[in-house]
Design an enzyme around this catalytic site. Structure first.
Site, PDB file in Angstrom:
ATOM      1  N   LYS A  11       0.832  -1.211   0.000  1.00  0.00           N
ATOM      2  CA  LYS A  11       0.000   0.000   0.000  1.00  0.00           C
ATOM      3  C   LYS A  11       0.870   1.267   0.000  1.00  0.00           C
ATOM      4  O   LYS A  11       2.088   1.204   0.250  1.00  0.00           O
ATOM      5  CB  LYS A  11      -0.922  -0.040   1.219  1.00  0.00           C
ATOM      6  CG  LYS A  11      -1.939  -1.190   1.186  1.00  0.00           C
ATOM      7  CD  LYS A  11      -2.923  -1.083   2.352  1.00  0.00           C
ATOM      8  CE  LYS A  11      -3.974  -2.171   2.306  1.00  0.00           C
ATOM      9  NZ  LYS A  11      -4.985  -2.006   3.398  1.00  0.00           N
ATOM     10  N   TYR A  51     -12.551  -1.591  -3.249  1.00  0.00           N
ATOM     11  CA  TYR A  51     -13.038  -1.748  -1.873  1.00  0.00           C
ATOM     12  C   TYR A  51     -14.563  -1.597  -1.785  1.00  0.00           C
ATOM     13  O   TYR A  51     -15.091  -1.293  -0.715  1.00  0.00           O
ATOM     14  CB  TYR A  51     -12.340  -0.748  -0.951  1.00  0.00           C
ATOM     15  CG  TYR A  51     -10.933  -1.163  -0.565  1.00  0.00           C
ATOM     16  CD1 TYR A  51     -10.710  -2.271   0.264  1.00  0.00           C
ATOM     17  CD2 TYR A  51      -9.824  -0.460  -1.015  1.00  0.00           C
ATOM     18  CE1 TYR A  51      -9.424  -2.655   0.622  1.00  0.00           C
ATOM     19  CE2 TYR A  51      -8.529  -0.845  -0.659  1.00  0.00           C
ATOM     20  CZ  TYR A  51      -8.346  -1.944   0.162  1.00  0.00           C
ATOM     21  OH  TYR A  51      -7.073  -2.334   0.525  1.00  0.00           O
ATOM     22  N   ASN A 114      -1.946   0.310   6.638  1.00  0.00           N
ATOM     23  CA  ASN A 114      -1.440  -0.930   7.233  1.00  0.00           C
ATOM     24  C   ASN A 114      -0.570  -1.765   6.278  1.00  0.00           C
ATOM     25  O   ASN A 114      -0.552  -2.987   6.349  1.00  0.00           O
ATOM     26  CB  ASN A 114      -2.587  -1.735   7.848  1.00  0.00           C
ATOM     27  CG  ASN A 114      -3.641  -2.123   6.843  1.00  0.00           C
ATOM     28  OD1 ASN A 114      -3.515  -1.821   5.660  1.00  0.00           O
ATOM     29  ND2 ASN A 114      -4.675  -2.806   7.301  1.00  0.00           N
ATOM     30  N   HIS A 117      -2.214  -5.347   1.601  1.00  0.00           N
ATOM     31  CA  HIS A 117      -3.514  -6.008   1.454  1.00  0.00           C
ATOM     32  C   HIS A 117      -3.286  -7.503   1.293  1.00  0.00           C
ATOM     33  O   HIS A 117      -2.266  -7.920   0.730  1.00  0.00           O
ATOM     34  CB  HIS A 117      -4.227  -5.475   0.201  1.00  0.00           C
ATOM     35  CG  HIS A 117      -5.452  -6.258  -0.158  1.00  0.00           C
ATOM     36  ND1 HIS A 117      -6.659  -6.068   0.470  1.00  0.00           N
ATOM     37  CD2 HIS A 117      -5.639  -7.266  -1.049  1.00  0.00           C
ATOM     38  CE1 HIS A 117      -7.544  -6.921  -0.027  1.00  0.00           C
ATOM     39  NE2 HIS A 117      -6.955  -7.662  -0.955  1.00  0.00           N
ATOM     40  N   GLU A 128      -9.746 -10.197  -7.266  1.00  0.00           N
ATOM     41  CA  GLU A 128      -8.813  -9.084  -7.062  1.00  0.00           C
ATOM     42  C   GLU A 128      -7.614  -9.170  -8.006  1.00  0.00           C
ATOM     43  O   GLU A 128      -7.143  -8.150  -8.516  1.00  0.00           O
ATOM     44  CB  GLU A 128      -8.366  -9.065  -5.603  1.00  0.00           C
ATOM     45  CG  GLU A 128      -9.519  -8.689  -4.666  1.00  0.00           C
ATOM     46  CD  GLU A 128      -9.216  -8.893  -3.190  1.00  0.00           C
ATOM     47  OE1 GLU A 128     -10.102  -8.590  -2.374  1.00  0.00           O
ATOM     48  OE2 GLU A 128      -8.102  -9.354  -2.837  1.00  0.00           O
TER      49      GLU A 128
END
Ligand code: UDP
Ligand code: MG
Length: 139
Positions: A11, A51, A114, A117, A128
């Site tokens: 990310k 998302y 964070n 993913h 995905e």
């Protein structure tokens, strides 16, 4: 039987902090093979599509602007029991709750930023991965 592929993104926080190499090293040392990889960037609209399952959640708007705030690295990974093993490697969503030695414990800065993913099911790994890679790019 559990599938052998999962999908991950490094990310924007982890890319911006210069942690691409360290995270890929952990992924490879844990026995995953990278079978597709792309350095790219999501628009706010594309982040929203990725998302979409979270669109009713209070963190959705912030999450979409964060995920489009800088480049990401998208990868399809291969290993036996890939989805579960990769979720164990990355640790809990909130780094404060992530186990010692997990990627999120080491590199995440908040529950939102964070670091990585990880797909939560074989079906979502397929969906995905296809969001970022065409059939011809999947080895
Ligand atoms: N997220 C957030 N606030 C929360 C929960 C999640 O900002 O309270 C963000 C975080 O970046 C997380 C993503 O939304 O990785 C997707 O949430 P999910 O519950 O699917 O967590 P994950 O599967 O990534 O552990
Ligand atoms: Mg999730």
């Amino acid at each position: 039987m559990a599938g052998n592929k999962t999908f991950t993104m490094i990310k924007p926080d982890a890319v911006g902090a210069g942690n691409i190499g360290a995270i890929i090293k952990m992924i490879e040392e844990a026995g995953f093979s990278i079978i597709s990889m792309k350095y790219t960037r999501l628009s706010g609209e594309r982040a929203g599509q990725f998302y979409a399952v979270h669109r009713e959640r209070p963190f959705y708007e912030d999450l979409c602007s964060y995920m489009s705030s800088g480049p990401i690295v998208a990868m399809i990974l291969e290993k036996d029991n890939a989805v579960e093993d990769f979720r164990n490697l990355i640790g809990a969503t909130n780094p404060a709750e992530a186990a010692e030695g997990t990627i999120r414990k080491l590199f995440a800065t908040s529950i939102e930023a964070n670091a990585v993913h990880g797909s939560d099911s074989d079906d979502n790994a397929q969906i995905e991965g296809s969001f970022f890679f065409s059939e011809i790019e999947k080895f």
